[in-house]
Design a protein around this motif. Sequence first.
Motif, PDB file in Angstrom:
ATOM      1  N   ILE A 299     -13.084 -10.386   0.561  1.00 37.74           N
ATOM      2  CA  ILE A 299     -13.073  -9.303   1.549  1.00 37.74           C
ATOM      3  C   ILE A 299     -12.471  -8.050   0.944  1.00 37.74           C
ATOM      4  N   ALA A 300     -11.322  -8.205   0.304  1.00 35.38           N
ATOM      5  CA  ALA A 300     -10.594  -7.051  -0.220  1.00 35.38           C
ATOM      6  C   ALA A 300     -11.356  -6.329  -1.326  1.00 35.38           C
ATOM      7  N   ILE A 301     -11.902  -7.084  -2.256  1.00 31.06           N
ATOM      8  CA  ILE A 301     -12.641  -6.452  -3.363  1.00 31.06           C
ATOM      9  C   ILE A 301     -13.903  -5.764  -2.838  1.00 31.06           C
ATOM     10  N   ALA A 302     -14.548  -6.381  -1.855  1.00 30.14           N
ATOM     11  CA  ALA A 302     -15.741  -5.768  -1.274  1.00 30.14           C
ATOM     12  C   ALA A 302     -15.397  -4.456  -0.574  1.00 30.14           C
ATOM     13  N   ILE A 303     -14.297  -4.446   0.184  1.00 33.76           N
ATOM     14  CA  ILE A 303     -13.872  -3.220   0.866  1.00 33.76           C
ATOM     15  C   ILE A 303     -13.487  -2.149  -0.147  1.00 33.76           C
ATOM     16  N   ALA A 304     -12.749  -2.554  -1.170  1.00 31.60           N
ATOM     17  CA  ALA A 304     -12.338  -1.599  -2.209  1.00 31.60           C
ATOM     18  C   ALA A 304     -13.555  -0.985  -2.893  1.00 31.60           C
ATOM     19  N   TYR A 305     -14.564  -1.808  -3.128  1.00 35.20           N
ATOM     20  CA  TYR A 305     -15.802  -1.294  -3.719  1.00 35.20           C
ATOM     21  C   TYR A 305     -16.468  -0.310  -2.776  1.00 35.20           C
ATOM     22  N   GLY A 306     -16.507  -0.650  -1.491  1.00 36.21           N
ATOM     23  CA  GLY A 306     -17.126   0.229  -0.501  1.00 36.21           C
ATOM     24  C   GLY A 306     -16.391   1.543  -0.355  1.00 36.21           C
ATOM     25  N   LEU A 307     -15.069   1.524  -0.555  1.00 37.71           N
ATOM     26  CA  LEU A 307     -14.265   2.746  -0.472  1.00 37.71           C
ATOM     27  C   LEU A 307     -14.201   3.480  -1.806  1.00 37.71           C
ATOM     28  N   GLN A 308     -14.976   3.002  -2.771  1.00 34.54           N
ATOM     29  CA  GLN A 308     -15.102   3.641  -4.093  1.00 34.54           C
ATOM     30  C   GLN A 308     -13.757   3.751  -4.809  1.00 34.54           C
TER      31      GLN A 308
ATOM     32  N   THR B 116       1.916  -3.887   4.185  1.00 31.71           N
ATOM     33  CA  THR B 116       1.056  -3.645   5.352  1.00 31.71           C
ATOM     34  C   THR B 116       0.660  -4.960   6.008  1.00 31.71           C
ATOM     35  N   ALA B 117       0.316  -5.935   5.170  1.00 33.43           N
ATOM     36  CA  ALA B 117      -0.058  -7.253   5.697  1.00 33.43           C
ATOM     37  C   ALA B 117       1.110  -7.889   6.438  1.00 33.43           C
ATOM     38  N   LEU B 118       2.318  -7.756   5.887  1.00 33.59           N
ATOM     39  CA  LEU B 118       3.503  -8.346   6.515  1.00 33.59           C
ATOM     40  C   LEU B 118       3.796  -7.723   7.877  1.00 33.59           C
ATOM     41  N   PHE B 119       3.670  -6.404   7.971  1.00 36.76           N
ATOM     42  CA  PHE B 119       4.047  -5.701   9.193  1.00 36.76           C
ATOM     43  C   PHE B 119       2.945  -5.658  10.257  1.00 36.76           C
ATOM     44  N   THR B 120       1.685  -5.684   9.828  1.00 39.77           N
ATOM     45  CA  THR B 120       0.605  -5.517  10.810  1.00 39.77           C
ATOM     46  C   THR B 120      -0.279  -6.752  11.000  1.00 39.77           C
ATOM     47  N   GLY B 121      -0.435  -7.546   9.937  1.00 38.56           N
ATOM     48  CA  GLY B 121      -1.387  -8.655   9.975  1.00 38.56           C
ATOM     49  C   GLY B 121      -1.219  -9.617  11.141  1.00 38.56           C
ATOM     50  N   PRO B 122      -0.038 -10.236  11.295  1.00 36.99           N
ATOM     51  CA  PRO B 122       0.125 -11.219  12.377  1.00 36.99           C
ATOM     52  C   PRO B 122      -0.112 -10.640  13.771  1.00 36.99           C
ATOM     53  N   ALA B 123       0.427  -9.439  14.020  1.00 35.81           N
ATOM     54  CA  ALA B 123       0.301  -8.838  15.351  1.00 35.81           C
ATOM     55  C   ALA B 123      -1.149  -8.486  15.677  1.00 35.81           C
TER      56      ALA B 123
ATOM     57  N   LEU C  47     -14.776   2.660   9.664  1.00 33.55           N
ATOM     58  CA  LEU C  47     -15.366   1.754  10.656  1.00 33.55           C
ATOM     59  C   LEU C  47     -16.825   1.422  10.392  1.00 33.55           C
ATOM     60  N   ILE C  48     -17.430   2.119   9.450  1.00 39.70           N
ATOM     61  CA  ILE C  48     -18.822   1.807   9.109  1.00 39.70           C
ATOM     62  C   ILE C  48     -18.901   1.285   7.683  1.00 39.70           C
ATOM     63  N   ASP C  49     -18.479   2.113   6.715  1.00 44.69           N
ATOM     64  CA  ASP C  49     -18.558   1.696   5.313  1.00 44.69           C
ATOM     65  C   ASP C  49     -17.668   0.483   5.031  1.00 44.69           C
ATOM     66  N   ALA C  50     -16.379   0.593   5.365  1.00 49.10           N
ATOM     67  CA  ALA C  50     -15.432  -0.486   5.057  1.00 49.10           C
ATOM     68  C   ALA C  50     -15.801  -1.767   5.792  1.00 49.10           C
ATOM     69  N   LEU C  51     -16.178  -1.652   7.066  1.00 47.36           N
ATOM     70  CA  LEU C  51     -16.525  -2.831   7.852  1.00 47.36           C
ATOM     71  C   LEU C  51     -17.788  -3.507   7.325  1.00 47.36           C
ATOM     72  N   SER C  52     -18.748  -2.680   6.903  1.00 53.14           N
ATOM     73  CA  SER C  52     -19.992  -3.237   6.365  1.00 53.14           C
ATOM     74  C   SER C  52     -19.748  -3.978   5.063  1.00 53.14           C
TER      75      SER C  52
ATOM     76  N   PRO D 236      -9.001 -12.453   8.616  1.00 49.79           N
ATOM     77  CA  PRO D 236      -9.885 -11.402   8.097  1.00 49.79           C
ATOM     78  C   PRO D 236      -9.465  -9.994   8.510  1.00 49.79           C
ATOM     79  N   VAL D 237      -8.987  -9.832   9.746  1.00 52.96           N
ATOM     80  CA  VAL D 237      -8.576  -8.502  10.199  1.00 52.96           C
ATOM     81  C   VAL D 237      -7.317  -8.049   9.464  1.00 52.96           C
ATOM     82  N   GLY D 238      -6.438  -9.006   9.136  1.00 51.53           N
ATOM     83  CA  GLY D 238      -5.256  -8.669   8.348  1.00 51.53           C
ATOM     84  C   GLY D 238      -5.624  -8.213   6.955  1.00 51.53           C
ATOM     85  N   ALA D 239      -6.596  -8.882   6.348  1.00 52.27           N
ATOM     86  CA  ALA D 239      -7.075  -8.484   5.021  1.00 52.27           C
ATOM     87  C   ALA D 239      -7.735  -7.118   5.081  1.00 52.27           C
ATOM     88  N   PHE D 240      -8.470  -6.860   6.144  1.00 50.08           N
ATOM     89  CA  PHE D 240      -9.170  -5.580   6.326  1.00 50.08           C
ATOM     90  C   PHE D 240      -8.182  -4.414   6.359  1.00 50.08           C
ATOM     91  N   ILE D 241      -7.178  -4.502   7.213  1.00 50.24           N
ATOM     92  CA  ILE D 241      -6.215  -3.401   7.370  1.00 50.24           C
ATOM     93  C   ILE D 241      -5.366  -3.227   6.114  1.00 50.24           C
TER      94      ILE D 241
END
Length: 349
Positions: A76-85, A146-153, A27-32, A107-112
Motif C-alpha cells: 500500500i505504502a509504496i504504491a501510494i508513494a509512487y502515485g504521489l511521485q 503519524t501511524a502511532l497517533f492517528t492509525g488506531p483512532a 483523495l483520487i490519486d493516492a486512493l487509486s 489499511p486506512v492507517g497505512a494510507f494516512i
Amino acid sequence: MGKIKKKRTLKKFLKDKNIEFSVQRYLIDALSYMALGLFSSLLIGTIFNTVGEKFGITLFTDVINPLAKQVTGPSIAIAIAYGLQAPPLVMFSCALVGACGNELGGPVGAFIATIFAVECGKIISKETKIDKLVTPAVTILIGVLTALFTGPAVSTFMNSFGNLIMRSTEMQPILMGSLVSVLVGIALTLPISSAAICIMLNLSGLAGGAATVGCCCQMIGFAVMSYKENGIGGLFAQGLGTSMLQMPNIIKNWKIWIPPTLASAIIGPLSTTIFKLENIPIGAGMGTSGLVGQFGTVTAMKAAGKGGVKMLISILLLHFILPTIITLAIAKVMRLKKLIKPGDLKLDI
C-alpha cells in the motif's frame, strides 16, 4: 511586500518539491494507487487462496496467501508513494511506514501515515549533504509517529462506521440494499477507488454483497448498453475492466449514468432480501473487474456455509444477467425519448 514575497517563495518551494494540497492528489490519486497496492498483495493472495482451497494447492494456501497478507502494508505504502511521485529514497522508505501503519491502523492507517511520510520526505529530500541518511530517517520517523497517533483512532472510526452500515443493512435490507448498491456503484465509476473505500470500511456481509451488485451494474450495464458503439473491445474493457472509462461521456451527457444506476437500485435489495449474497471487504467494491467480486462472493458464501449450485446461480443472475436486462431496458426507453443519442457512449479505445 515582504509577506507577499514570502508567500510566493513558499509556493515556489512546494511546487519545486512536487507537493500539491488538493482533493485530486490525496483523495483520487493516492486512493487509486492504494487500491493497486491492495490488488497486488492482499487481493491477489485471496484469489490464490480461493483457488488453492478449491483444487487443494498448498502453495497457494500455505505460502502465497499468508505472505500476501504480510506485505499488504508495504505494498500500500509504496504504491501510494509512487502515485504521489515521491523521490526514490522516500518511496523505498515508505515500506516500513506502510508496515507500521497497517499494523496499528489497518489499511486506512497505512494510507494516512504514508501520505504524511511522503510529503515530509519530499521536503527534506536532497536538502542536506547526507541525503541518504536524513531522507529515509525523516520519512520513516514522520510516518511511524503519524501511524502511532492517528492509525488506531481512525481505524476504529472507519470500522465503526462500516459496522453501522452493515447492521443497518441487516435491519433495513430493502432501503440500505438499494442505497449501498447505488453509492458504491457510483464510486466505482467515479475516478476514486470503490475497492479501497470498502476495504477501509471493512464492508462485508449483506452490505458487501449489495456493494458488489452496484459495481456489477455499473460495469456490465455500461458494457452492454454501449456495445453498438464500442464493440467487443469495449464490452470487455468495461465489463471486466472498469466503467470509469465512461466518465468523459458522463460529463458530456450525465443521463447515460441513469440506466446502470437505476439497475443497481433495483437489484441491490434483491441481493439483501431474496438471494442474501455476501462478500468480503476486498471483493465488495470490485464488481466484475477481473472477476474479483465473484471470487470474493464465493469466499464469503462458503465461509457462511452457503456455497453450492444455488450460490453460483445467484451470482450469475445478480452480477451478470439482471444488470444486462434491466440496464438495456431502461436505456432503450431513454433512447426512444432521445435522452441518450447515438455516439453518447462511444469510447476512445
